[in-house]
Scaffold this active site. Sequence first.
Site, short mmCIF file in Angstrom:
data_model
loop_
_atom_site.label_atom_id
_atom_site.label_comp_id
_atom_site.label_asym_id
_atom_site.label_seq_id
_atom_site.Cartn_x
_atom_site.Cartn_y
_atom_site.Cartn_z
N GLN A 170 0.81 -1.22 0.00
CA GLN A 170 0.00 0.00 0.00
C GLN A 170 0.84 1.27 0.00
O GLN A 170 0.42 2.30 -0.51
CB GLN A 170 -0.97 0.02 1.19
N CYS A 178 -10.17 -8.29 0.21
CA CYS A 178 -9.97 -9.73 0.25
C CYS A 178 -10.85 -10.40 1.29
O CYS A 178 -11.08 -11.59 1.24
CB CYS A 178 -8.53 -10.05 0.59
N1 PLP Z 1 -0.70 -6.70 1.32
C1 PLP Z 1 -1.47 -5.60 1.39
C2 PLP Z 1 -1.20 -4.58 2.45
C3 PLP Z 1 -2.51 -5.42 0.48
O1 PLP Z 1 -3.28 -4.33 0.57
C4 PLP Z 1 -2.74 -6.42 -0.50
C5 PLP Z 1 -3.87 -6.28 -1.45
O2 PLP Z 1 -4.97 -5.99 -1.07
C6 PLP Z 1 -1.90 -7.54 -0.54
C7 PLP Z 1 -0.90 -7.64 0.39
C8 PLP Z 1 -2.10 -8.61 -1.57
O3 PLP Z 1 -1.67 -8.10 -2.82
P1 PLP Z 1 -1.97 -8.83 -4.18
O4 PLP Z 1 -3.36 -8.46 -4.58
O5 PLP Z 1 -0.93 -8.29 -5.12
O6 PLP Z 1 -1.80 -10.29 -3.97
#
Ligand code: PLP
Length: 389
Positions: free
Chosen positions: A180, A322
């Site tokens: 982020q 997520c």
């Molecule tokens: N870490 C953080 C802080 C995130 O906001 C996200 C995505 O929402 C992720 C990890 C996972 O990223 P990715 O969508 O590239 O797998």
Amino acid sequence: MDYCYFDNNATTKIDEKVLETMLPYLKEHYGNASSIQHKFGRQSSHAIEKARIQVAGSLNANPKEIFFTSGSTEAINTVIKGVSKTYKSKGNHIITSSSEHKAVINACESVEKEGMTTTYLPVNKFGLIDLEELKNEINDKTVLVSIMAANNETGVLQPIEEIAKICQEKDVLFFCDATQWYGKLPLDVQKIPIDILCVSAHKIHGPKGVGALYIRRKSKPIQIPALIVGGKQEGGFRGGTYAVHQIAGLGEAAAQIEFDQTLEDLRNYFEKILLETIEEVEIKTQSANRLPNTSNIHFKHVKGSELMTKLPNIAVSSGSACVSGDRDPSHVLKAMGYSDDEAFCSLRFSFSKYNSKEEIDYAIGQITSAVDQIRKNSPIWEMYKEGLI
Ligand code: PLP
């Protein structure tokens, strides 16, 4: 105004220039980047190496320290599972925080089944870990400290420079989930002794499904085995035919990163007008150091999910994208000490360079009437106003 997209911490709209960079690798330049015996393969291979230089440039890193992944989730799994395996003889202890992204928390839980132990550092009401507590928790069995740079739900920034220095002094690997932070605030690995960090293209107006791991080159090399084995791509660190268009898109998105005050001004404008217009609204972590684009808002006695159904033209989030299918309240807000009710009555607004003041004015109007409507029909709000609860 047709629609306002204020969910940029979940994902972002692709930049036109990024898309233009990607398209040729889906059309005419379709060679396999590993087939460098012919022109097609070499074109693709050049695109990969250009992107590596662009990503490295955005972090002030050496291109040799950049490894492409399918995104931050894969990078996080690679690091947490990999370090647990390679450093087993040194120890079996990981330190992270209770407000990390689920990718980190679930990867830690996964290695706990293989004999690792995890310390989840608590966070205070601003979402921050305590540095003294971090120091005290590091012991001779600690192999990894994994702390995010910026929280996806609240935008709160952890003191990563201090964390990195503590880890350096104690000779423990520091992995920073910078998903982020990246693209929103400057990040210079020459200035901050982070050992490993991950970034993701779709948070910075790049394509989904691609990201990168930065792994510092050190005299005592950091050893992380491949999570995905296959061919010799990325020096054997990450098998699988290169998604050239994706990687080229990540590179261009990294090259397009610009920092200016406009985004923060826009966010502050939104918060100011919201506070002036709607009663009993709290901006969570307003006084903490936080990302310039993020606002986590608590609307007293208004469920975030209900408010969202009344805002069909505004894209916001009632938590992390997520987990927003979960019925549980946000683990991040709970970790910060908020009650279930307070967590459920919160919405995250996250802005990008594509948003405007006009959109914000429109959205405030929509939010105001939606909140009024919900509260008008709410016995709980009525009781609250009468001082009964
Ligand atoms: N870490 C953080 C802080 C995130 O906001 C996200 C995505 O929402 C992720 C990890 C996972 O990223 P990715 O969508 O590239 O797998």
